[in-house]
Scaffold this active site. Structure first.
Site, PDB file in Angstrom:
ATOM      1  N   ARG A 119     -46.823  36.444  -0.750  1.00  0.00           N
ATOM      2  CA  ARG A 119     -45.545  35.744  -1.024  1.00  0.00           C
ATOM      3  C   ARG A 119     -45.450  35.180  -2.442  1.00  0.00           C
ATOM      4  NH1 ARG A 119     -46.327  33.661   4.260  1.00  0.00           N
ATOM      5  NH2 ARG A 119     -45.240  35.016   5.738  1.00  0.00           N
ATOM      6  N   LYS A 141     -37.173  39.325 -14.460  1.00  0.00           N
ATOM      7  CA  LYS A 141     -36.632  40.367 -13.571  1.00  0.00           C
ATOM      8  C   LYS A 141     -37.734  41.369 -13.278  1.00  0.00           C
ATOM      9  CE  LYS A 141     -31.692  40.690 -14.459  1.00  0.00           C
ATOM     10  NZ  LYS A 141     -30.631  41.568 -14.978  1.00  0.00           N
ATOM     11  N   GLU A 183     -32.976  48.607 -27.631  1.00  0.00           N
ATOM     12  CA  GLU A 183     -32.770  47.284 -27.016  1.00  0.00           C
ATOM     13  C   GLU A 183     -32.618  46.204 -28.093  1.00  0.00           C
ATOM     14  OE1 GLU A 183     -32.027  46.940 -23.944  1.00  0.00           O
ATOM     15  OE2 GLU A 183     -33.304  48.114 -22.595  1.00  0.00           O
ATOM     16  N   LYS A 225     -33.147  36.826 -26.211  1.00  0.00           N
ATOM     17  CA  LYS A 225     -33.293  37.008 -24.758  1.00  0.00           C
ATOM     18  C   LYS A 225     -33.611  35.666 -24.085  1.00  0.00           C
ATOM     19  CE  LYS A 225     -34.431  39.645 -20.909  1.00  0.00           C
ATOM     20  NZ  LYS A 225     -34.874  40.851 -20.285  1.00  0.00           N
ATOM     21  N   GLU A 235     -28.121  35.677 -13.737  1.00  0.00           N
ATOM     22  CA  GLU A 235     -27.032  36.587 -14.102  1.00  0.00           C
ATOM     23  C   GLU A 235     -25.699  36.243 -13.446  1.00  0.00           C
ATOM     24  OE1 GLU A 235     -28.450  40.633 -14.697  1.00  0.00           O
ATOM     25  OE2 GLU A 235     -26.436  41.337 -14.209  1.00  0.00           O
ATOM     26  N   ARG A 239     -26.002  36.277 -18.820  1.00  0.00           N
ATOM     27  CA  ARG A 239     -27.121  37.226 -18.710  1.00  0.00           C
ATOM     28  C   ARG A 239     -26.603  38.659 -18.526  1.00  0.00           C
ATOM     29  NH1 ARG A 239     -33.139  36.761 -15.933  1.00  0.00           N
ATOM     30  NH2 ARG A 239     -33.830  38.743 -16.789  1.00  0.00           N
ATOM     31  N   ASN A 243     -26.834  43.573 -20.255  1.00  0.00           N
ATOM     32  CA  ASN A 243     -26.658  44.906 -19.665  1.00  0.00           C
ATOM     33  C   ASN A 243     -25.743  45.802 -20.493  1.00  0.00           C
ATOM     34  OD1 ASN A 243     -28.223  44.611 -17.258  1.00  0.00           O
ATOM     35  ND2 ASN A 243     -26.670  43.188 -16.544  1.00  0.00           N
ATOM     36  N   HIS A 246     -25.988  49.491 -20.290  1.00  0.00           N
ATOM     37  CA  HIS A 246     -26.913  49.819 -19.203  1.00  0.00           C
ATOM     38  C   HIS A 246     -26.257  50.431 -17.966  1.00  0.00           C
ATOM     39  CE1 HIS A 246     -29.775  47.775 -21.705  1.00  0.00           C
ATOM     40  NE2 HIS A 246     -30.748  47.956 -20.832  1.00  0.00           N
ATOM     41  N   HIS A 250     -28.196  53.576 -16.750  1.00  0.00           N
ATOM     42  CA  HIS A 250     -28.841  53.736 -15.438  1.00  0.00           C
ATOM     43  C   HIS A 250     -28.332  55.002 -14.740  1.00  0.00           C
ATOM     44  CE1 HIS A 250     -30.001  49.196 -15.141  1.00  0.00           C
ATOM     45  NE2 HIS A 250     -30.711  49.858 -16.025  1.00  0.00           N
ATOM     46  N   HIS A 263     -35.603  55.384 -21.581  1.00  0.00           N
ATOM     47  CA  HIS A 263     -34.656  54.315 -21.226  1.00  0.00           C
ATOM     48  C   HIS A 263     -33.811  53.915 -22.446  1.00  0.00           C
ATOM     49  CE1 HIS A 263     -32.965  50.924 -19.133  1.00  0.00           C
ATOM     50  NE2 HIS A 263     -33.463  50.060 -20.010  1.00  0.00           N
TER      51      HIS A 263
HETATM   52  N1  LIG Z   1     -37.162  43.756 -16.267  1.00  0.00           N
HETATM   53  C1  LIG Z   1     -36.364  43.828 -17.296  1.00  0.00           C
HETATM   54  O1  LIG Z   1     -35.716  42.853 -17.678  1.00  0.00           O
HETATM   55  C2  LIG Z   1     -36.253  45.124 -18.057  1.00  0.00           C
HETATM   56  C3  LIG Z   1     -35.561  45.162 -19.272  1.00  0.00           C
HETATM   57  C4  LIG Z   1     -35.516  46.360 -19.977  1.00  0.00           C
HETATM   58  C5  LIG Z   1     -36.134  47.499 -19.471  1.00  0.00           C
HETATM   59  N2  LIG Z   1     -36.794  47.421 -18.280  1.00  0.00           N
HETATM   60  C6  LIG Z   1     -37.468  48.622 -17.746  1.00  0.00           C
HETATM   61  O2  LIG Z   1     -38.431  49.070 -18.689  1.00  0.00           O
HETATM   62  C7  LIG Z   1     -38.684  50.447 -18.440  1.00  0.00           C
HETATM   63  C8  LIG Z   1     -38.844  51.195 -19.740  1.00  0.00           C
HETATM   64  O3  LIG Z   1     -39.952  50.672 -20.423  1.00  0.00           O
HETATM   65  P1  LIG Z   1     -40.673  51.455 -21.631  1.00  0.00           P
HETATM   66  O4  LIG Z   1     -39.657  52.047 -22.497  1.00  0.00           O
HETATM   67  O5  LIG Z   1     -41.663  50.540 -22.201  1.00  0.00           O
HETATM   68  O6  LIG Z   1     -41.341  52.707 -20.898  1.00  0.00           O
HETATM   69  P2  LIG Z   1     -42.813  52.988 -20.338  1.00  0.00           P
HETATM   70  O7  LIG Z   1     -43.389  51.823 -19.680  1.00  0.00           O
HETATM   71  O8  LIG Z   1     -42.653  54.235 -19.526  1.00  0.00           O
HETATM   72  O9  LIG Z   1     -43.665  53.333 -21.651  1.00  0.00           O
HETATM   73  C9  LIG Z   1     -43.279  54.436 -22.443  1.00  0.00           C
HETATM   74  C10 LIG Z   1     -44.454  55.324 -22.825  1.00  0.00           C
HETATM   75  O10 LIG Z   1     -45.206  54.679 -23.849  1.00  0.00           O
HETATM   76  C11 LIG Z   1     -46.614  54.826 -23.575  1.00  0.00           C
HETATM   77  N3  LIG Z   1     -47.215  53.640 -24.198  1.00  0.00           N
HETATM   78  C12 LIG Z   1     -47.009  52.356 -23.841  1.00  0.00           C
HETATM   79  N4  LIG Z   1     -47.609  51.535 -24.716  1.00  0.00           N
HETATM   80  C13 LIG Z   1     -48.242  52.310 -25.628  1.00  0.00           C
HETATM   81  C14 LIG Z   1     -49.028  52.038 -26.788  1.00  0.00           C
HETATM   82  N5  LIG Z   1     -49.223  50.794 -27.208  1.00  0.00           N
HETATM   83  N6  LIG Z   1     -49.537  53.076 -27.481  1.00  0.00           N
HETATM   84  C15 LIG Z   1     -49.283  54.349 -27.075  1.00  0.00           C
HETATM   85  N7  LIG Z   1     -48.530  54.680 -25.997  1.00  0.00           N
HETATM   86  C16 LIG Z   1     -48.011  53.670 -25.288  1.00  0.00           C
HETATM   87  C17 LIG Z   1     -46.716  54.913 -22.092  1.00  0.00           C
HETATM   88  O11 LIG Z   1     -47.851  55.623 -21.690  1.00  0.00           O
HETATM   89  C18 LIG Z   1     -45.434  55.646 -21.714  1.00  0.00           C
HETATM   90  O12 LIG Z   1     -45.641  57.029 -21.751  1.00  0.00           O
HETATM   91  C19 LIG Z   1     -37.552  50.947 -17.572  1.00  0.00           C
HETATM   92  O13 LIG Z   1     -38.022  51.200 -16.279  1.00  0.00           O
HETATM   93  C20 LIG Z   1     -36.559  49.787 -17.550  1.00  0.00           C
HETATM   94  O14 LIG Z   1     -35.847  49.698 -16.343  1.00  0.00           O
HETATM   95  C21 LIG Z   1     -36.862  46.266 -17.577  1.00  0.00           C
END
Ligand SMILES: NC(=O)c1ccc[n+]([C@@H]2O[C@H](COP(=O)([O-])OP(=O)(O)OC[C@H]3O[C@@H](n4cnc5c(N)ncnc54)[C@H](O)[C@@H]3O)[C@@H](O)[C@H]2O)c1
Length: 359
Positions: A119, A141, A183, A225, A235, A239, A243, A246, A250, A263
């Site tokens: 939990r 989030k 972003e 942020k 949100e 907040r 988006n 987005h 999405h 993304h």
């Molecule tokens: N929770 C939130 O508020 C929020 C906000 C924005 C995005 N997101 C989420 O984030 C995700 C996208 O994240 P992302 O773009 O980081 O993608 P990801 O986590 O898939 O990473 C992208 C790639 O980079 C590689 N990588 C990561 N760090 C590295 C490093 N230091 N050196 C070499 N390679 C590295 C990974 O192996 C992967 O292939 C989506 O799922 C999105 O929904 C969440």
């Protein structure tokens, strides 16, 4: 730089000294935590796993590494369930914490795993992509994807610490750096014209991974942020502005099975289409649209969809987005750099025109 989200007992530390703030955290909490589940991206674990685990060992915190599938595959119920089973088998208890090491997919999954395990146990993020540093690791989030849509299941669960160490970007592939820049561009469009100017001026240095310039934009984007989160955690108002782009993004990611675009690339396309809807509504002019489009292109991001993607399928996904109410599509639309508004019932025919390349 240190930002305190004290309401959520969360510290965000932008570090020039690599992992020192994490060592500090372990030192201060030695004795309070019984163990740590390290949820990591396999690529990142190979690069930095050793240095992170050695700090935990130094402070006598037993560590249980769990490697997640790479990319969006990590964000599944099956992965979360596997983590919970492994954590329980390893004897992790309520005094354990989860540590995420990787990009946004790892932050989202680790956050969700920690929000539900027994939990709710503590979570610490060490984001390693630009995107995760400026966005996914901050704000509490957490999410997994389900068949019906992206990030549709999750919980709010703030990390105790977010350690942002830009030196992790050294090995980040160029395409992923560009993805994170989307972003940062978004953050500038929703609230910071100065950041937008800075990005226009120094994009070449940023793409060349000039660490000082990267630190500057990370600091600005993290500040934007956190200010938004302080004002509206759940949100209910501002907040939603985060988006921007987005709702399109999405839908694009879901329709292309997370394979064609990163993304950030989907967000860049989404911002361009949202701005085109704004233009149709007379909220902004051609020059504004061109400026945003140019900045995205300078960052190495796409701004238009490939023609093969079905407009009607995208509209269907958009009507099921988290912001949609009663199937009505909600969009964050810009009217100036630094000024956006949430429009909660956008006429689908405007979106159709934009997606079909007619506006
Ligand atoms: N929770 C939130 O508020 C929020 C906000 C924005 C995005 N997101 C989420 O984030 C995700 C996208 O994240 P992302 O773009 O980081 O993608 P990801 O986590 O898939 O990473 C992208 C790639 O980079 C590689 N990588 C990561 N760090 C590295 C490093 N230091 N050196 C070499 N390679 C590295 C990974 O192996 C992967 O292939 C989506 O799922 C999105 O929904 C969440």
């Amino acid at each position: 730089m240190r930002i305190s989200l004290s309401k959520f007992n969360c510290q965000i530390v932008l570090s020039s000294e690599d992992l020192a703030p994490f060592a500090d955290f372990c030192s201060k909490n030695q004795g309070s935590y019984s163990s740590c589940a390290l949820l990591a991206d396999p690529v990142v674990y190979a690069l930095y796993g050793e240095s992170v685990t050695s700090i935990l060992k130094q402070y006598n915190i037993p560590v249980h590494p769990l490697l997640l599938p790479k990319g969006e595959e990590a964000k599944s119920l099956a992965t979360a369930e596997n983590c919970w089973e492994e954590m329980a088998k390893a004897g992790l208890d309520r005094k354990s914490f989860v540590l995420s090491l990787g990009g946004g997919t790892v932050c989202d999954t680790a956050g969700f795993v920690s929000a539900c395990y027994m939990r709710g146990i503590d979570v610490v993020h060490i984001p390693t992509t630009l995107l995760a540093m400026v966005d996914a690791s901050i704000g509490g989030k957490t999410a997994i994807n389900i068949e019906a849509g992206r990030s549709l299941v999750g919980a709010f669960h703030h990390p105790r610490l977010v350690l942002v160490a830009p030196h992790f970007l050294t090995h980040l592939p160029a395409r992923e750096l560009s993805s994170g820049l989307a972003e940062v561009i978004k953050a500038s469009v929703i609230s910071d014209p100065d950041l937008f100017d800075y990005l226009e001026r120094y994009m070449g240095d940023l793409l060349a991974k000039n660490l000082e310039k990267l630190k500057a934009i990370i600091a600005k984007a993290c500040k934007i942020k956190t200010e938004v989160i302080r004002a509206d955690e759940k949100e209910k108002s501002v907040r939603a502005h985060l988006n921007y782009g987005h709702t399109f993004a999405h839908a694009i990611e879901k329709e292309t099975a997370y394979k064609r675009y990163t993304h950030g690339e989907a967000v860049a396309i989404g911002m361009n289409y949202a701005a085109r809807v704004s233009r149709l509504l007379g909220l902004l002019d051609d020059a504004w649209l061109a400026r945003q489009e140019q900045l995205c292109q300078q960052a190495g991001l796409p701004t238009l969809l490939e023609k093969t993607i079905s407009t009607e399928n995208l509209l269907a996904w958009m009507s099921r987005d988290k912001k949609a109410v009663g199937g009505k599509i909600a969009l964050v639309l810009p009217r100036a750099i630094g000024k956006v508004d949430l429009h909660s019932d956008v006429d689908p025919s405007l979106i159709r025109q934009v997606l079909n390349g007619r506006a």
